[in-house]
Scaffold this motif. Structure first.
Motif, PDB file in Angstrom:
ATOM      1  N   VAL A 110      39.813  38.142  51.009  1.00  0.00           N
ATOM      2  CA  VAL A 110      39.337  36.780  51.266  1.00  0.00           C
ATOM      3  C   VAL A 110      37.911  36.779  51.812  1.00  0.00           C
ATOM      4  O   VAL A 110      37.315  35.727  51.948  1.00  0.00           O
ATOM      5  N   SER A 145      39.079  31.100  49.057  1.00  0.00           N
ATOM      6  CA  SER A 145      38.578  31.407  50.392  1.00  0.00           C
ATOM      7  C   SER A 145      37.203  32.063  50.344  1.00  0.00           C
ATOM      8  O   SER A 145      36.423  31.899  51.280  1.00  0.00           O
ATOM      9  N   GLY A 146      36.909  32.803  49.264  1.00  0.00           N
ATOM     10  CA  GLY A 146      35.560  33.365  49.129  1.00  0.00           C
ATOM     11  C   GLY A 146      34.542  32.261  48.895  1.00  0.00           C
ATOM     12  O   GLY A 146      33.450  32.291  49.436  1.00  0.00           O
ATOM     13  N   THR A 192      39.824  39.887  42.849  1.00  0.00           N
ATOM     14  CA  THR A 192      41.136  39.251  42.703  1.00  0.00           C
ATOM     15  C   THR A 192      42.248  40.235  42.379  1.00  0.00           C
ATOM     16  O   THR A 192      43.408  39.912  42.546  1.00  0.00           O
ATOM     17  N   PHE A 197      48.526  32.733  41.960  1.00  0.00           N
ATOM     18  CA  PHE A 197      48.212  32.239  43.296  1.00  0.00           C
ATOM     19  C   PHE A 197      47.270  33.204  44.012  1.00  0.00           C
ATOM     20  O   PHE A 197      46.372  32.768  44.741  1.00  0.00           O
ATOM     21  N   SER A 198      47.465  34.511  43.799  1.00  0.00           N
ATOM     22  CA  SER A 198      46.563  35.490  44.422  1.00  0.00           C
ATOM     23  C   SER A 198      45.131  35.248  43.981  1.00  0.00           C
ATOM     24  O   SER A 198      44.199  35.249  44.794  1.00  0.00           O
ATOM     25  N   GLN A 199      44.970  35.041  42.670  1.00  0.00           N
ATOM     26  CA  GLN A 199      43.631  34.786  42.155  1.00  0.00           C
ATOM     27  C   GLN A 199      43.040  33.548  42.814  1.00  0.00           C
ATOM     28  O   GLN A 199      41.893  33.534  43.251  1.00  0.00           O
ATOM     29  N   VAL A 238      33.774  37.996  51.576  1.00  0.00           N
ATOM     30  CA  VAL A 238      32.875  37.962  50.419  1.00  0.00           C
ATOM     31  C   VAL A 238      32.140  39.284  50.252  1.00  0.00           C
ATOM     32  O   VAL A 238      31.117  39.354  49.594  1.00  0.00           O
ATOM     33  N   LEU A 274      32.615  31.439  46.479  1.00  0.00           N
ATOM     34  CA  LEU A 274      31.305  31.849  45.966  1.00  0.00           C
ATOM     35  C   LEU A 274      30.942  31.015  44.737  1.00  0.00           C
ATOM     36  O   LEU A 274      31.818  30.710  43.923  1.00  0.00           O
ATOM     37  N   HIS A 308      36.067  41.735  48.027  1.00  0.00           N
ATOM     38  CA  HIS A 308      36.387  40.435  47.446  1.00  0.00           C
ATOM     39  C   HIS A 308      36.615  40.604  45.950  1.00  0.00           C
ATOM     40  O   HIS A 308      35.689  40.515  45.143  1.00  0.00           O
ATOM     41  N   ILE A 363      41.721  40.247  38.147  1.00  0.00           N
ATOM     42  CA  ILE A 363      43.169  40.203  37.954  1.00  0.00           C
ATOM     43  C   ILE A 363      43.516  39.652  36.563  1.00  0.00           C
ATOM     44  O   ILE A 363      44.684  39.622  36.173  1.00  0.00           O
ATOM     45  N   LEU A 405      50.644  36.328  40.774  1.00  0.00           N
ATOM     46  CA  LEU A 405      49.304  36.768  40.365  1.00  0.00           C
ATOM     47  C   LEU A 405      48.345  35.586  40.327  1.00  0.00           C
ATOM     48  O   LEU A 405      47.201  35.673  40.768  1.00  0.00           O
ATOM     49  N   ILE A 411      43.854  32.022  45.741  1.00  0.00           N
ATOM     50  CA  ILE A 411      43.562  32.021  47.184  1.00  0.00           C
ATOM     51  C   ILE A 411      42.337  32.885  47.483  1.00  0.00           C
ATOM     52  O   ILE A 411      41.540  32.574  48.371  1.00  0.00           O
ATOM     53  N   ILE A 412      42.158  33.957  46.715  1.00  0.00           N
ATOM     54  CA  ILE A 412      41.011  34.825  46.968  1.00  0.00           C
ATOM     55  C   ILE A 412      39.719  34.108  46.582  1.00  0.00           C
ATOM     56  O   ILE A 412      38.733  34.115  47.329  1.00  0.00           O
ATOM     57  N   ILE A 413      39.739  33.436  45.437  1.00  0.00           N
ATOM     58  CA  ILE A 413      38.531  32.737  45.002  1.00  0.00           C
ATOM     59  C   ILE A 413      38.265  31.524  45.890  1.00  0.00           C
ATOM     60  O   ILE A 413      37.136  31.255  46.286  1.00  0.00           O
ATOM     61  N   SER A 430      37.156  37.516  36.811  1.00  0.00           N
ATOM     62  CA  SER A 430      38.222  37.738  37.771  1.00  0.00           C
ATOM     63  C   SER A 430      38.914  39.038  37.378  1.00  0.00           C
ATOM     64  O   SER A 430      39.345  39.202  36.243  1.00  0.00           O
ATOM     65  N   GLU A 437      32.207  31.945  41.280  1.00  0.00           N
ATOM     66  CA  GLU A 437      33.651  31.992  41.044  1.00  0.00           C
ATOM     67  C   GLU A 437      34.319  30.629  41.187  1.00  0.00           C
ATOM     68  O   GLU A 437      35.147  30.246  40.373  1.00  0.00           O
TER      69      GLU A 437
END
Lengths: 469, 425
Positions: free
Chosen positions: A262, B294-295, A271, B286-288, A264, B297, A269, B228, B284, B290-292, B226, B300
């Motif tokens: 999570v 919270s990042g 996926t 949801f993982s993609q 950066v 960027l 960071h 994943i 998978l 939540i990571i994007i 991504s 993304e």
């Protein structure tokens, strides 16, 4: 509710098919129910503690004391004794935390998921794999506590403890989810392990001659009498706990991966981290089960219960998860270029050619190249080589966390803030010390509790195969 | 192999007794009719819309959605088939011939790829004349040697050849289990070969499907990436395939020979696998997210912004419900997984959700030339083209399914399947 007995009689699934018509037995032939109980139970109930146990325990205990020293000095001086610095604020503590918690996953996979998948061969290895899980989680849990340097204050930082100062942890941080994930994991694993132990502990209570042992196992067995009603409830509870444990195999290491993903920081960071971390955890866990199972079955002459078939199957799981981990590395490298992001591509190039390049290539050797030998049945059935491979994978998975943590942090976006990380002797002492703690606990476990599930192995014997029509 | 000692006599069955029922051919004809009508309608729509760039683009967007769905069914069949050869088990045995029929649709899937080659310029920023911002241009400059028309076609050809080799061998060897094996050694040798092919094949599959999913779907966005993505496609294909195969299996179970062969045990096991794939995909995906999320960027998060704004939010929320929540809650129920009709209904819902998911992945990439953002603005072609492609694929599937007995009669697990189910616990 499918009965346990029926599941154990089901098709073992992954057969060894090189011998036509016959699959090698999960349990060596020629045992009756009483012999199984005696063979496993006597390790615990014998009055004579083997010399090898005493020596091994003393060595492990000695190493554990290094941990005591290291942690004691840490509490006096603070985390300044470690090698962490700016920019590498996360060092050995997080590396070791992730390494240990990953090792625990194999125990849960063996005990819960393989049970649900009706893989009866799991029966001889689940007990000590679960013990391994518990001890590994304990070692892992140490690090978040001690990395604060002042663990008596950690209650505020780690747990949402209502206090007059209105200090709350950041609920949107995976670090706090981690506290919940790991403590849930420890609780459920403990319950699962203990529930499985009850019938066996009752057998020990009934067999014990020594008054203290009778009393001790009597308390632990919680009044188990082995009545049909007890068994019915036991099976129900066991299946339910297996169902509860199954998501934990995924969730714990997923949350651990979020600790990194999570952010950066390039290298963190990304996926793919959740599935890749989970596969890596199972991979290292199976390596550790093999590392433990091979000497234990040798020392206690348990080759009839932990057969070559077990080792073969575990090697296959290691190969499969190792390949997923390899897929993760390849994806990272590919996207380092494909992302067209200069920080991403620098990160991967820095891993491959930067100051920590040797650790990266060592990790590729340990985690990707070495397990490829497991494609061959000859390697999978060669116990010494399997043992060496399992050790290499253990090292490799530790290196993986080192590479992820250190190389991502030490050179970030601004070259002016770059730095290097060198672990100090206290870092190493703490890490080696947890190995001592882990081994000490294992030695104690083997001495006081049955390391293999007695009643489940009995259910694997041909005598207990009944047809339910 | 686990042999129950209690058997009085091993139960056997001959390939003749396993001939697919008449309904397979009946369904093939039905779906051929639908395919014909929908194809004619697609042509008509193309002629109607082809006057403008947006019209042609709209056509190929809809075409790609249908294609990715059918391609997923074909390749998912290959993957599940190889997985079954590696792990063994009776769950896969009852699906085996269906999965093989799914793999043998490869020629149709290759043929259907050709329009994408012609429509490339309307779909992919690296092939076409779409206006790009500076970041998009930079990304495409970096990837220029990889993402270009020549290599796109070249890589597709390589993927298809690789998959073709595996599919050819899997189907060729499978026929040997329709005749009595010469000796146990010869049979075990065949099993071992299947196992090795499956093991190696899954490794090759993982790499190729990831690259194909990147080529064909991810590069619709010039910048976004991504890591994943490949795994997401593996899980998605497994889910689509399992759902489709269960629809067919429960249908076949109404007729002999499957009527007396399909036991609750195997149906239940396959239902559990369907649930596992539903959860895996959601995990998978949801993982993609939540990571994007919270990042946060810019390179993304724009992917999710395009998919949650301008009318896409209800689509996304609907997908969460029909792709995960409803199937998950329903499939938790043990009785439902043992009930062919209800299991089929859930599987059909999942298939619709799969098409919806692909639609949601593909379409928000396209910006209207009039505006800057891609609004949720479905066209009639978005419905007709996926139906046409799916109908063509299903016709090919039933055509292939009819060709072989529904089970490999001399497989070592067949006697166990012939045994009555141990009670309906």
């Amino acid at each position: 509710m499918a009965s346990l007995l029926e599941q154990q009689n089901a098709d073992p699934g992954v057969d060894d098919i090189t011998q036509p018509g016959v699959s090698p037995p999960v349990i060596a032939p020629g045992y009756d129910f009483g012999q199984v109980t005696d063979k496993i139970g006597n390790v615990v109930l014998t009055k004579r503690t083997p010399w090898s146990w005493v020596i091994g325990f003393l060595i492990a205990f000695g190493i554990m004391n290094i941990l005591m020293l290291a942690v004691g000095y840490l509490f006096i001086k603070g985390t300044g004794i470690w090698g962490i610095n700016i920019p590498v604020g996360w060092g050995f503590a997080i590396i070791n935390f992730v390494w240990w918690i990953g090792i625990g996953h194999a125990g849960t996979l063996i005990s819960a998921i393989l049970l649900l998948f009706k893989q009866s061969w799991r029966t001889s290895i689940n007990r000590f794999a679960e013990a391994m899980t518990l001890f590994a989680v304990m070692c892992a849990g140490m690090f978040p506590l001690i990395h604060t340097g002042r663990p008596w204050l950690a209650a505020y930082w780690l747990l949402p403890y209502p206090n007059t100062m209105s200090l709350w942890p950041q609920f949107r941080s995976p670090l706090i989810w981690d506290v919940f994930a790991v403590s849930t994991y420890l609780t459920v694993s403990l319950l699962f392990w203990y529930t499985g132990l009850i019938p066996d502990v009752a057998s020990l209570r009934d067999k014990a001659k020594n008054g203290f042992a009778k009393f001790f196992y009597g308390i632990l067995s919680m009044g188990w009498r082995g009545s049909a009603r007890h068994w019915h409830r036991y099976e129900y509870a066991y299946i339910l706990l297996a169902g509860l444990s199954t998501p934990l195999v995924l969730s714990v290491h997923t949350v651990v991966s979020w600790d990194f993903a999570v952010s950066v920081i390039p290298g963190w960071h990304t996926t793919i981290f959740p599935p890749y971390f989970v596969a890596g955890a199972i991979y290292s866990g199976f390596a550790m089960v093999l590392t433990l199972a091979i000497p234990i079955r040798e020392a206690y002459n348990m080759k009839d219960f932990i057969t070559d078939r077990h080792l073969n199957n575990m090697a296959k799981v290691m190969l499969a998860t190792g390949l997923i981990v390899g897929y993760g590395y390849m994806t990272e490298a590919f996207f380092g270029w494909f992302s067209a992001n200069k920080y991403e591509s620098f990160m991967i190039l820095n891993r491959m050619t930067g100051p920590y390049a040797p650790t990266y290539w060592a990790l590729i050797f340990c985690n990707i190249i070495t397990p490829q030998f497991l494609w061959f049945k000859k390697v999978r059935s060669n116990v010494p080589i399997l043992f060496i491979i399992s050790l290499i994978v253990n090292v490799g998975m530790w290196l993986e966390r080192f590479v992820i943590v250190i190389t991502s942090l030490h050179r970030d976006f601004l070259p002016s803030s770059w730095g290097l990380y060198h672990p100090t002797v206290w870092d190493w002492a703490t890490y080696v010390g947890t190995l001592g703690l882990f081994t000490t606990l294992l030695f104690l476990f083997i001495r006081v509790l049955p390391m293999i599930s007695i009643f489940e192995v009995r259910a694997l014997l041909p005598q207990s195969k009944v047809t339910v029509e | 192999m686990a042999v129950h000692e209690t058997h009085a006599a091993p139960r056997t069955v001959t390939p003749e007794q396993l001939t697919p029922p008449w309904v397979v051919d009946h369904l093939r004809k039905r779906w051929m009719g639908i395919a014909g009508l929908a194809t004619i309608l697609s042509f008509a729509l193309y002629l109607y819309y082809s006057g403008t760039f947006e019209g042609r683009q709209q056509f190929f967007r809809a075409y790609l959605v249908g294609y990715i769905f059918c391609f997923g069914l074909m390749l998912g069949s290959t993957a599940l088939l190889m997985l079954q050869h590696v792990t063994g088990g009776k769950w896969g045995l009852v699906l085996r011939r269906q999965l093989e029929a799914g793999t043998r649709t490869l020629p149709i899937v290759v043929l259907l790829f050709i329009p994408i080659i012609f429509g490339m310029q309307y779909l992919y920023p690296w092939a076409g004349s779409m206006p790009l911002d500076i970041h998009g241009q930079h990304a495409l400059n970096v990837r220029a040697d990889y993402l270009n028309a020549k290599w796109f076609v070249g890589r597709a050809a390589i993927y298809f050849v690789i998959w073709g080799i595996f599919i050819y061998l899997l189907n060729k060897w499978s026929l040997k289990q329709d005749v009595l094996p010469e000796s146990p050694e010869a049979y075990n040798d065949l099993r071992l070969r299947f196992m090795r092919l499956g093991g190696g094949g899954l490794v090759v599959y993982a790499v190729t499907v990831s690259l194909a999913a990147i080529d064909w779907v991810m590069t619709l966005d010039p910048v976004w990436y991504s890591t994943i993505w490949g795994m997401l496609y593996m899980a998605g294909q497994a889910l689509s395939t399992m759902a489709f195969m269960l629809v067919v299996l429960t249908l076949l179970a109404k007729y002999e020979p499957m009527k007396s062969l399909l036991r609750k045990t195997e149906l239940h096991d396959n239902g559990k696998l369907l649930l596992a794939f539903v959860m895996l995909y959601a995990y998978l995906s949801f993982s993609q997210f939540i990571i994007i999320w919270s990042g946060n960027l810019p390179e993304e998060i724009t992917w999710y912004l395009a998919r949650t704004q301008h009318g896409w939010k209800p689509v996304m929320l609907l997908l969460v419900v029909i792709h995960f929540v409803i199937p998950f809650l329903l499939l938790l129920n043990r009785d439902l997984k043992k009930n062919p009709t209800r299991l089929r209904n859930v599987a059909i819902l999942i298939l619709f959700a799969r098409v919806g998911e692909i639609f949601w992945q593909v379409n928000p990439n396209f910006k209207e030339t009039s505006g800057i953002t891609g609004h949720f603005n479905p066209n009639i072609m978005d419905m007709v083209l996926p139906i046409a492609l799916a109908a063509i694929w299903i016709t090919a599937f039933f055509y292939q399914l009819k060709k072989r007995p529904l089970l490999p009669a001399y497989h070592h697990l067949v006697p166990e399947i012939l045994e009555p189910s141990h009670g309906a616990h």
